[in-house]
Design a protein around this motif. Structure first.
Motif, PDB file in Angstrom:
ATOM      1  N   GLU A  64      37.907  -9.253 -70.062  1.00 34.89           N
ATOM      2  CA  GLU A  64      36.801  -9.121 -70.934  1.00 34.89           C
ATOM      3  C   GLU A  64      35.883 -10.399 -70.640  1.00 34.89           C
ATOM      4  OE1 GLU A  64      35.101  -8.399 -75.581  1.00 34.89           O
ATOM      5  OE2 GLU A  64      36.529  -9.822 -75.370  1.00 34.89           O
ATOM      6  N   LEU A  68      32.610 -13.782 -77.940  1.00 36.73           N
ATOM      7  CA  LEU A  68      31.809 -14.185 -79.246  1.00 36.73           C
ATOM      8  C   LEU A  68      32.960 -14.398 -80.130  1.00 36.73           C
ATOM      9  CD1 LEU A  68      29.018 -14.397 -80.190  1.00 36.73           C
ATOM     10  CD2 LEU A  68      28.955 -12.149 -80.955  1.00 36.73           C
ATOM     11  N   ALA A 118      33.037 -21.662 -68.865  1.00 40.37           N
ATOM     12  CA  ALA A 118      32.228 -20.898 -68.161  1.00 40.37           C
ATOM     13  C   ALA A 118      32.955 -19.868 -67.323  1.00 40.37           C
ATOM     14  CB  ALA A 118      31.458 -21.716 -67.283  1.00 40.37           C
TER      15      ALA A 118
END
Ligand code: SAM
Length: 222
Positions: A64, A68, A118
């Motif tokens: 994924e 969040l 990142a």
């Protein structure tokens, strides 16, 4: 037909197919809200679509992009067998902290590998670790990098595996020549898909409580 109608249909679907409480997902949403996370997670019907797709491909390895608060992570991870693994990539350490608490409370911590940073940098690390053989990939992070994430994932998804990229239509921005960079990236993404012979892909437009958007779903060739 207008947005009120879409919202009313979503509410109807929720009151019928989602009538049973889902404590893990509801608690994840509540705690994400309380922590001030943006409310940009998938909707409950979309989360269930992800869960259904993971079950349909007997997913054991899931990747994924964009954790969040862990809402979609939880929906997909619970489709895994006990020895399955979902690797999820999140840039923001505050989001990751909330997500991890939600994943732990859902009893899924043993099946989730949450990497903070990142994603493009994390991918280098994952490649050096030999990550791959994914059954399902969900791309839902910074939209400008959707083409790069897909290109990385397609090399590492098993034949018959699925790759799902969210928010590709962007309220029609995908066909707006004056659209923002994220919208332009979705055009680039489609041009790339048109040339990528290893996948069969489609894009479906969606409406609902979160407005007008859409997703791309691709299957990797056998
Ligand atoms: C749309 S939200 C993910 C929603 C989540 N998949 C869900 O439905 O519950 C996008 C997330 O991607 C993260 N993100 C943004 N840029 C990123 C990057 N370069 N690498 C990894 N994650 C990134 C954001 O911090 C945000 O938490």
């Amino acid at each position: 037909m207008n947005e009120d109608t879409y919202t009313a249909v979503d509410a109807f679907v929720l009151s019928t197919l989602f009538a049973d409480p889902d404590e893990s997902l509801e608690a994840a949403l509540a705690d994400s809200d309380a922590a001030g996370l943006p409310q940009i997670q998938v909707t409950a019907p979309q989360a269930r679509l992800l869960e259904i797709l993971c079950r349909a491909v007997d997913a054991r390895r899931i990747l994924e992009f964009g954790t969040l608060g862990g809402y979609s992570t939880i929906a997909m991870a619970r489709a895994l067998p006990a020895d399955g693994l979902l690797t999820t990539l999140e840039f923001d350490p505050d989001h990751a902290e909330v997500a991890w608490a939600n994943i732990e409370r859902a009893g899924l911590a043993d099946m989730v590998d949450l990497r903070v940073g990142a994603a493009l940098e994390t991918l280098t690390l994952l490649a050096s670790e030999g990550a791959g053989n994914f059954d399902f990939v969900f791309i839902d992070a910074d939209k400008i990098n959707t083409p790069a994430y897909f290109a990385w994932a397609v090399d590492r998804t098993r034949p018959g595996g699925l790759i799902f990229a969210d928010n590709v239509v962007r309220g029609g921005g995908i066909v707006d020549p004056d659209g923002d960079d994220a919208s332009a990236a979705q055009r680039t993404f489609h041009e790339y898909l048109a040339e990528e012979s290893r996948v069969t892909a489609t894009t479906i437009q969606t409406v609902g409580a979160k407005g007008y958007d859409g997703f791309t779903l691709a299957v990797v060739g056998e």
